[in-house]
Design a protein around this motif. Structure first.
Motif, short mmCIF file in Angstrom:
data_model
loop_
_atom_site.label_atom_id
_atom_site.label_comp_id
_atom_site.label_asym_id
_atom_site.label_seq_id
_atom_site.Cartn_x
_atom_site.Cartn_y
_atom_site.Cartn_z
N ASN A 1 -59.89 -37.62 34.01
CA ASN A 1 -58.78 -37.84 32.86
C ASN A 1 -59.53 -38.18 31.71
N LEU A 2 -60.33 -37.05 31.14
CA LEU A 2 -60.93 -37.06 29.98
C LEU A 2 -60.61 -35.63 29.25
N ASP A 3 -60.74 -35.78 28.02
CA ASP A 3 -60.34 -34.70 27.14
C ASP A 3 -61.77 -34.13 26.41
N PHE A 4 -61.69 -32.69 25.87
CA PHE A 4 -62.89 -32.30 25.02
C PHE A 4 -62.51 -31.66 23.85
N LYS A 5 -63.34 -31.69 22.83
CA LYS A 5 -62.95 -30.84 21.69
C LYS A 5 -64.31 -29.94 21.37
N VAL A 6 -64.48 -28.72 21.12
CA VAL A 6 -65.44 -27.95 20.42
C VAL A 6 -65.66 -28.27 19.02
N ILE A 7 -66.67 -29.00 18.59
CA ILE A 7 -66.73 -29.20 17.13
C ILE A 7 -67.67 -28.14 16.34
N ASP A 8 -68.55 -27.41 17.44
CA ASP A 8 -69.39 -26.72 16.45
C ASP A 8 -70.49 -25.66 17.44
N PRO B 1 -77.71 -21.35 28.77
CA PRO B 1 -76.70 -20.15 29.08
C PRO B 1 -75.97 -19.82 27.81
N LYS B 2 -75.60 -18.57 27.58
CA LYS B 2 -74.80 -18.12 26.53
C LYS B 2 -73.44 -19.20 26.66
N LYS B 3 -72.84 -19.51 25.39
CA LYS B 3 -71.73 -20.19 25.39
C LYS B 3 -71.52 -21.53 26.32
N SER B 4 -72.72 -22.15 26.46
CA SER B 4 -72.79 -23.39 27.23
C SER B 4 -73.01 -24.48 26.27
N VAL B 5 -72.69 -25.83 26.83
CA VAL B 5 -73.01 -27.01 26.12
C VAL B 5 -74.24 -27.28 25.77
N ILE B 6 -74.68 -27.59 24.42
CA ILE B 6 -75.81 -28.00 24.10
C ILE B 6 -76.04 -29.47 23.91
N GLU B 7 -74.99 -29.98 23.07
CA GLU B 7 -74.89 -31.55 22.78
C GLU B 7 -73.43 -31.81 23.22
N GLN B 8 -73.44 -33.21 23.58
CA GLN B 8 -72.09 -34.00 23.89
C GLN B 8 -72.27 -35.49 23.12
N THR B 9 -71.03 -35.56 22.68
CA THR B 9 -70.90 -37.12 22.13
C THR B 9 -69.65 -37.62 22.55
N PRO B 10 -69.44 -38.51 23.22
CA PRO B 10 -70.61 -39.70 23.69
C PRO B 10 -71.70 -39.11 24.64
N GLU B 11 -72.70 -39.47 24.64
CA GLU B 11 -73.86 -38.92 25.84
C GLU B 11 -73.68 -39.37 26.97
N ALA B 12 -73.97 -38.39 27.95
CA ALA B 12 -73.91 -38.66 29.51
C ALA B 12 -74.32 -40.10 29.76
N GLY B 13 -73.53 -40.70 30.68
CA GLY B 13 -73.98 -42.10 31.01
C GLY B 13 -73.18 -43.05 30.23
N ILE C 1 -64.38 -36.12 24.57
CA ILE C 1 -65.88 -35.73 24.55
C ILE C 1 -65.97 -34.63 23.51
N TYR C 2 -66.94 -34.65 22.31
CA TYR C 2 -66.90 -33.62 21.34
C TYR C 2 -68.26 -32.79 21.87
N LEU C 3 -68.03 -31.42 21.71
CA LEU C 3 -69.08 -30.55 22.31
C LEU C 3 -69.75 -29.75 21.19
N THR C 4 -70.87 -29.37 21.40
CA THR C 4 -71.66 -28.51 20.50
C THR C 4 -72.00 -27.25 21.57
N LEU C 5 -71.58 -26.05 21.23
CA LEU C 5 -71.86 -25.00 22.13
C LEU C 5 -73.00 -24.02 21.80
N ASN C 6 -73.57 -23.30 22.72
CA ASN C 6 -74.91 -22.33 22.22
C ASN C 6 -74.06 -20.94 21.90
N PRO C 7 -74.28 -20.54 20.85
CA PRO C 7 -73.90 -19.02 20.56
C PRO C 7 -74.35 -18.09 21.60
N SER C 8 -73.35 -17.05 21.61
CA SER C 8 -73.78 -15.87 22.49
C SER C 8 -74.98 -15.21 22.29
#
Length: 185
Positions: free
Chosen positions: A65-72, A81-93, A102-109
Motif C-alpha cells: 500500500n505504498l506509491d512511487f514517483k520517478v524523479i530522475d 539493468p537498463k531502466k532499473s532502480v539505482i536510488e530510492q528515497t526513503p532508503e530500504a529499511g 517512494i521517490y526513484l532514480t532510474l538507470n537510463p537504457s
C-alpha cells in the motif's frame, strides 16, 4: 469586593480548577485524535528496490500500500539493468506510513550520446586528452597513413567505420585514431 479578596475566594479557585481540568482534557483528546488520524502506530518497512524494473517495483509497492514517483534518470551505470532502480528515497529499511511515495532514480537504457569534435590536424596527444575529457576511450592500435605530419590526426574510426565531425557516439565508446606516419610529402 477587592481584587485581593476575590483572588482568595473559593469561587476563584473553582474557576481556575475548572480551567485546568478543561485544558488537560483538551490536550488528551487532541493527542488521541492526532494519534488516530495520522496512523501514529503504523509502520511499513520500505523494501529494497534496487535493480528492479518499474513493473516489479509497482507490484511490490502495491502489496504494501505504498506509491512511487520517478524523479530522475542518472548517468548510465553498466552494473545495473537498463531502466532499473539505482536510488530510492526513503532508503530500504526505513519505516513509513501507508500511501507514502517512494521517490526513484532510474538507470537510463544506454550511455548518453556525445558529439565527435573536429580533431583533424591536432596532435595525437591533444586529440587523446580531448577525447578522454569528453568521455571516450582511445584504442590501442592506431591506423597509420602516409602524411607529412608524424602523429597528426587524419581521422577517427569506431568499429572500423570512419567518423565525421558532428557524429554522435555513446559515452565510453572506444575510438581508434588515424594518424600520419611522418613520411609523406
Amino acid at each position: 469586593m477587592s481584587i485581593v479578596q476575590f483572588l482568595k475566594s473559593k469561587s476563584f479557585f473553582k474557576q481556575v480548577a475548572i480551567a485546568i481540568v478543561c485544558l488537560l482534557a483538551f490536550i488528551f483528546i487532541l493527542k488521541y485524535w492526532l494519534g488516530v488520524s495520522t496512523n501514529h502506530s503504523q509502520k511499513i518497512q520500505v523494501p529494497d528496490l534496487q535493480k528492479l524494473s518499474l513493473d516489479e517495483v509497482q507490484r511490490k509497492l502495491k502489496e504494501l500500500n505504498l506509491d512511487f514517483k520517478v524523479i530522475d534518470s542518472a548517468s548510465f551505470n553498466p552494473d545495473y539493468p537498463k531502466k532499473s532502480v539505482i536510488e530510492q528515497t526513503p532508503e530500504a529499511g526505513d519505516f513509513v506510513k501507508e500511501k507514502r511515495k517512494i521517490y526513484l532514480t532510474l538507470n537510463p537504457s544506454k550511455y548518453r550520446d556525445v558529439t565527435i569534435p573536429d580533431l583533424n590536424g591536432k596532435t595525437k596527444r591533444q586529440a587523446t586528452s580531448h577525447l578522454r575529457s569528453i568521455g571516450f576511450n582511445i584504442g590501442t592500435n592506431p591506423t597509420l597513413v602516409r602524411d607529412i605530419g608524424k602523429d597528426v590526426v587524419r581521422g577517427l574510426r569506431y568499429n572500423g567505420k570512419i567518423l565525421n565531425h558532428g557524429d554522435k557516439l555513446p559515452l565510453n565508446s572506444i575510438i581508434d585514431m588515424v594518424l600520419g606516419d611522418g613520411r609523406g610529402n
